[in-house]
Design a protein around this motif. Sequence first.
Motif, mmCIF file in Angstrom:
data_model
loop_
_atom_site.group_PDB
_atom_site.id
_atom_site.type_symbol
_atom_site.label_atom_id
_atom_site.label_comp_id
_atom_site.label_asym_id
_atom_site.label_seq_id
_atom_site.Cartn_x
_atom_site.Cartn_y
_atom_site.Cartn_z
ATOM 1 N N GLY A 127 0.776 -1.103 0.478
ATOM 2 C CA GLY A 127 -0.103 0.208 -0.396
ATOM 3 C C GLY A 127 1.272 0.883 -0.112
ATOM 4 O O GLY A 127 2.183 1.597 -0.127
ATOM 5 N N SER A 128 0.257 2.262 -0.031
ATOM 6 C CA SER A 128 1.035 3.228 0.326
ATOM 7 C C SER A 128 0.213 4.705 1.387
ATOM 8 O O SER A 128 -1.204 4.278 1.679
ATOM 9 C CB SER A 128 1.164 4.135 -1.095
ATOM 10 O OG SER A 128 -0.264 4.729 -1.356
ATOM 11 N N ILE A 129 1.350 5.621 2.051
ATOM 12 C CA ILE A 129 0.673 6.171 3.216
ATOM 13 C C ILE A 129 0.722 7.430 2.514
ATOM 14 O O ILE A 129 1.635 8.246 1.813
ATOM 15 C CB ILE A 129 1.334 6.351 4.364
ATOM 16 C CG1 ILE A 129 1.144 5.124 4.731
ATOM 17 C CG2 ILE A 129 1.159 7.416 5.397
ATOM 18 C CD1 ILE A 129 1.847 4.799 5.964
ATOM 19 N N ALA A 130 -0.858 8.653 2.804
ATOM 20 C CA ALA A 130 -0.235 10.239 2.273
ATOM 21 C C ALA A 130 1.043 11.128 2.845
ATOM 22 O O ALA A 130 1.501 11.023 3.880
ATOM 23 C CB ALA A 130 -1.752 10.727 2.522
ATOM 24 N N MET A 131 1.934 11.604 1.894
ATOM 25 C CA MET A 131 2.434 12.676 2.224
ATOM 26 C C MET A 131 2.649 14.359 2.941
ATOM 27 O O MET A 131 0.804 14.429 1.975
ATOM 28 C CB MET A 131 3.892 12.266 1.190
ATOM 29 C CG MET A 131 4.200 11.341 1.215
ATOM 30 S SD MET A 131 5.999 11.076 2.536
ATOM 31 C CE MET A 131 6.887 12.540 1.679
ATOM 32 N N GLY A 132 2.470 14.620 3.530
ATOM 33 C CA GLY A 132 1.934 15.854 3.935
ATOM 34 C C GLY A 132 3.038 17.141 4.199
ATOM 35 O O GLY A 132 3.811 16.800 4.856
ATOM 36 N N TRP A 133 2.437 18.358 3.853
ATOM 37 C CA TRP A 133 3.486 18.970 4.756
ATOM 38 C C TRP A 133 2.840 19.698 6.238
ATOM 39 O O TRP A 133 1.455 19.598 6.573
ATOM 40 C CB TRP A 133 3.112 20.794 3.653
ATOM 41 C CG TRP A 133 3.974 20.176 2.490
ATOM 42 C CD1 TRP A 133 2.817 20.341 0.766
ATOM 43 C CD2 TRP A 133 4.748 21.097 2.167
ATOM 44 N NE1 TRP A 133 3.700 20.042 0.473
ATOM 45 C CE2 TRP A 133 4.701 20.165 0.752
ATOM 46 C CE3 TRP A 133 6.461 21.297 3.013
ATOM 47 C CZ2 TRP A 133 5.778 21.008 -0.604
ATOM 48 C CZ3 TRP A 133 7.312 21.478 2.140
ATOM 49 C CH2 TRP A 133 6.803 21.640 0.448
ATOM 50 N N VAL A 134 3.670 19.586 7.549
ATOM 51 C CA VAL A 134 3.182 19.814 8.345
ATOM 52 C C VAL A 134 3.492 20.777 8.886
ATOM 53 O O VAL A 134 5.284 21.053 8.925
ATOM 54 C CB VAL A 134 2.832 18.935 9.259
ATOM 55 C CG1 VAL A 134 1.614 17.671 9.219
ATOM 56 C CG2 VAL A 134 4.049 18.364 9.014
ATOM 57 N N GLY A 135 3.362 21.744 9.681
ATOM 58 C CA GLY A 135 3.256 22.766 10.919
ATOM 59 C C GLY A 135 3.305 22.900 12.076
ATOM 60 O O GLY A 135 2.591 22.151 12.610
#
Length: 313
Positions: free
Chosen positions: A151-159
């Motif tokens: 499968g795959s996991i969502a990547m994102g920008w976090v702050g």
Amino acid sequence: MWITRLGSFRAAAEKLSITQAAISNRISSLEQDFNTRLFDRDAREIRLTFDGRLLLGYAERMLELSREMSSIGRTGANIAGVVRIGVIETIVHTWLINFLRRVQEMYPGIELQLTSESTRRLHEQLRQGELDLALQTDSVIGDGIRNTPGGSIAMGWVGRAADWPAEMPPVTLAQLARLPIFTMNRGSQPHCALIQLCEAEGVPTPRIHCVSSISAIVRLAQAGFGIAVLPLAPARDAISNGVLRVIPCTSPLTPQRLMVSYSADLTTEAIQLVAKLACEEAALFARNLEPEYGFNAGMAEAAHAENKTDRSQ
């Protein structure tokens, strides 16, 4: 089989804990029995002959049949062995603990040896025979290695939540690139996804700090030293608690793939069983993960179904 897989008589002898002379004698005996040469030898390498390749296919089938016969009537408690497992940080922070517990419960006689490295390093170790199983992001190319998508996991920008309003319009990649950015090791899938996105958007490469630990990246982002690019599932506690916030961006990041890669060693039943449990745990995690973290369950479910079919056969 081991001469072919490891590339030399010496390496096969070390693997089987016998002398190199014994290996040579066994090959000579086989060549006499079948009245044919099995290997072409020169100063640099050895290669299977045409007849050698034919015989190798029969040998692998015989070993597989032997393994299946020996498993008749055996329970998990009767299965023993050592399985060396390498994992990336994403799996350490998601389903590794549940996976290890299942192995201990189902196969108490299997000893696990665990290491955490980058995907690139895990590929090297699996190809060199230093690992039996690698839980990472990409298929491992090599003789005797099998790869199953997890499968795959969502990547994102976090702050830091205090720096980013809860209801805000998406910002551009160019705006985010002006800030210090923390992500995983150079050459890792998150790092490559960030670089590729900047190149595709024509945005100059930002200030990127490569950190090997997801926990450290989360802490740096929480402290306000910059923003982070990372798989969202390992950071879900900090996001759910309102310490970190996912930053909406007009340019989506490529999800982080997960791959279960293992040595298809037909002489070691423990490796096969642990690899199947890893595939099952990846599929279970996919089903139970909150939708907002974007786990793509399709590949993991397909892998889980394939493994169930393998067992029934």
